[in-house]
Scaffold this active site. Structure first.
Site, PDB file in Angstrom:
ATOM      1  N   LYS A 202       0.979  -1.222   0.201  1.00  0.00           N
ATOM      2  CA  LYS A 202       0.204   0.062   0.097  1.00  0.00           C
ATOM      3  C   LYS A 202       0.675   0.819  -0.105  1.00  0.00           C
ATOM      4  O   LYS A 202       2.335   1.299   0.414  1.00  0.00           O
ATOM      5  CB  LYS A 202      -1.314   0.389   0.982  1.00  0.00           C
ATOM      6  CG  LYS A 202      -1.708  -1.207   1.819  1.00  0.00           C
ATOM      7  CD  LYS A 202      -2.792  -1.580   0.659  1.00  0.00           C
ATOM      8  CE  LYS A 202      -3.452  -3.004   0.872  1.00  0.00           C
ATOM      9  NZ  LYS A 202      -4.679  -3.546  -0.290  1.00  0.00           N
TER      10      LYS A 202
HETATM   11  C1  LIG Z   1      -5.612  -4.252   0.797  1.00  0.00           C
HETATM   12  C2  LIG Z   1      -7.244  -3.598   1.205  1.00  0.00           C
HETATM   13  C3  LIG Z   1      -7.896  -4.197   1.537  1.00  0.00           C
HETATM   14  C4  LIG Z   1      -7.097  -5.123   2.997  1.00  0.00           C
HETATM   15  O1  LIG Z   1      -6.129  -4.399   4.277  1.00  0.00           O
HETATM   16  P1  LIG Z   1      -4.868  -5.805   4.549  1.00  0.00           P
HETATM   17  O2  LIG Z   1      -3.847  -5.022   5.769  1.00  0.00           O
HETATM   18  O3  LIG Z   1      -4.547  -6.566   3.140  1.00  0.00           O
HETATM   19  O4  LIG Z   1      -5.649  -6.591   5.662  1.00  0.00           O
HETATM   20  C5  LIG Z   1      -9.309  -3.741   2.486  1.00  0.00           C
HETATM   21  N1  LIG Z   1      -9.388  -3.081   1.168  1.00  0.00           N
HETATM   22  C6  LIG Z   1      -8.778  -2.440  -0.175  1.00  0.00           C
HETATM   23  C7  LIG Z   1     -10.253  -2.553  -1.034  1.00  0.00           C
HETATM   24  C8  LIG Z   1      -7.008  -3.077  -0.124  1.00  0.00           C
HETATM   25  O5  LIG Z   1      -6.841  -2.981  -1.279  1.00  0.00           O
END
Ligand SMILES: *Cc1c(COP(=O)(O)O)cnc(C)c1O
Length: 381
Positions: A202
Site C-alpha cells: 500500500k
Molecule cells: C488491501 C485492502 C484491504 C485489506 O487490507 P489488509 O491490510 O491486507 O487486510 C481492504 N480493502 C481494500 C480495498 C484493499 O486494497
C-alpha cells in the site's frame, strides 16, 4: 560492440522494497532498536504515537491502530452491529476483503457497479441497488462501503447524500488511498469511519500486516478500542462485548513512524510518474481518468486495453522487456466462487468489462526516470 538491447536490461520491480530500504533503512532501524530496547511489543508507546501522527495527517480527531485493513473493516462493522439480514452495499470491483467482512458477520454484500473511467463506485448503480433491495424486502439496507480505489477518492459528496437520504451507515475503505485528497482535504474524514491498511504494497506500507481506523466520533473510537482488545471494558479482565485480537504491533507502528517522515515525498514522486505515464501513453492505451478535484495516492496506475486479447499481447510484450505488470482485478467480486452464491444475479457490466481489459503498470516511488521511459517505450511496442 552494439548497444545492449532493451530486453538485456535488468527487470524493473513492481514493488521495490530493497531500494526503499537503501533510502529509509537507517531511520527504520533506529525506530526498531528503540522498541527492542523497551520490549513493549504489544501496545507499546509507538502505537499511540503513530495514532496521533496519522490522525493529524488526515485531519481526523481519532485514530485506532489495528492488526490489518481487513480487521479495521471488521471492527467498524461489528461496532455498528451489522449482522444477519443486513445489506451492505459495496463496489463489485475492489479487493476481496471489502466483501469478505460482511459475509463473516453473516450480513449480505450487495454488489454495486463502478464508473468505467474512474473505476470508482457508481452512485447511479448504488441508488438502483438500494431500490432493488427495498423492493425485494428480504434484506434490511444498513451500510454503504465507499472504496477509494487505486489511490483516488470515491465520489464522496454523492455517497454522503445517498447515505443520508436512505438512513444508511457510511464507511470509507481507504486501504489503498491514504495520502490521497479530495477538494484539498486529505482522505480520512469523508465518512463516519475510515479504514486504512499498511500491507507492504500500500502507499504507506509497513513490514507486515497493520491497519487503522480514523473517525471524528469519540464514542465510536472508544468502541473500536474495546473491540480490538477482546471487547474489554475499563479494566483488562472486564469483558463488555464480543471483540477480537485486533491490535497493531508496536514494531509495525515503529516502522510506519519512520516511513511517515518521507511519505509526502513518495506521494509527490508517484504523482510525477503518473503524469509522465499520462503524457507518454496517451493514444496507445486508455490512461486512467482523474477524479475531479482530487489528488491520487497512486497505489495503482491502471490502463485499459481495447479487449482481453490486446491485454494478453501487451502483458507479454512488457514481460519480454523486463517490465512487470499486474491485473487488479481479474474477476469482479460478484463472480467469485465464494461470493456468487450471495449475489442476486444482477449483471454489473462495467465491473465485468474492466476485469477483462485493465492492467496495472509499476508506479512505486523508487522507479527512476529511465525506468519510467522504459515502461512507456515497452507499451508503445
Ligand atoms: C488491501 C485492502 C484491504 C485489506 O487490507 P489488509 O491490510 O491486507 O487486510 C481492504 N480493502 C481494500 C480495498 C484493499 O486494497
Amino acid at each position: 560492440m552494439t548497444a545492449p538491447l532493451p530486453d538485456s536490461l535488468p527487470p524493473i520491480a513492481f514493488l521495490d522494497l530493497p531500494a526503499q530500504q537503501a533510502r529509509l533503512g537507517d531511520a527504520i532501524r533506529r525506530r526498531v532498536d528503540t522498541v527492542m530496547a523497551h520490549c513493549r511489543f504489544v501496545m507499546g508507546p509507538e502505537v499511540a504515537e503513530l495514532e496521533q501522527a496519522l490522525a493529524a495527517y488526515a485531519g481526523a480527531d481519532q485514530c485506532v491502530g489495528v492488526s490489518s485493513g481487513t480487521d479495521a473493516i471488521q471492527i467498524v462493522m461489528m461496532a455498528e452491529g451489522i449482522g444477519p439480514g443486513d445489506a451492505v452495499f459495496l463496489p463489485a470491483f475492489t479487493y476481496t476483503a471489502t466483501a469478505e467482512v460482511p459475509l463473516l458477520l453473516k450480513a449480505t454484500p450487495v454488489f454495486v457497479d463502478v464508473d468505467p473511467r474512474t473505476f470508482q463506485i457508481d452512485p447511479a448503480s448504488l441508488e438502483r441497488r438500494i431500490a432493488q433491495v427495498r423492493a425485494d424486502g428480504r434484506l434490511r439496507p444498513r451500510a454503504i462501503v465507499g472504496v477509494d480505489l487505486f489511490g483516488q477518492p470515491a465520489p464522496w459528496p454523492e455517497l454522503r447524500a445517498i447515505a443520508e437520504r436512505e438512513g444508511l451507515f457510511l464507511m470509507d475503505d481507504c486501504a489503498q488511498s491514504f495520502g490521497g485528497a479530495l477538494s484539498g482535504r486529505k482522505l480520512g474524514c469523508e465518512a463516519t469511519a475510515t479504514t486504512l491498511s499498511f500491507f507492504p504494497s500500500k502507499p504507506l506500507g509497513g513490514y507486515g500486516d497493520g491497519g487503522a481506523i480514523l473517525t471524528n466520533d469519540p464514542e465510536r473510537a472508544d468502541l473500536y478500542r474495546s473491540l480490538r482488545t477482546h471487547g474489554e471494558g475499563k479494566t483488562r479482565y472486564e469483558v463488555l462485548r464480543i471483540g477480537m485480537n485486533g491490535r497493531l504491533d508496536t514494531l509495525q507502528a515503529a516502522v510506519l513512524l519512520a516511513k511517515l517522515e518521507g511519505f509526502d515525498d513518495e506521494l509527490a514522486r508517484r504523482d510525477a510518474i503518473a503524469d509522465a505515464y499520462d503524457a507518454g501513453l496517451e493514444g496507445h492505451v486508455v490512461t486512467p481518468a482523474r477524479v475531479p478535484h482530487s489528488q491520487s495516492a497512486w497505489a495503482i496506475y491502471a490502463v485499459l486495453t481495447e479487449n482481453e486479447a490486446a491485454r494478453v499481447a501487451l502483458q507479454d510484450r512488457l514481460k519480454a522487456r523486463g517490465v512487470p505488470s499486474a491485473i487488479y482485478y481479474p474477476r469482479p467480486l460478484h463472480l467469485q466462487p465464494a461470493y456468487q452464491g450471495s449475489h442476486d444475479g444482477t449483471p454489473l457490466p462495467v465491473a465485468e468489462d474492466l476485469a477483462c481489459r485493465i492492467l496495472a503498470l509499476p508506479i512505486h516511488p523508487e522507479l527512476t526516470d529511465a525506468e519510467v521511459a522504459r515502461v512507456i517505450a515497452a507499451v508503445h511496442g
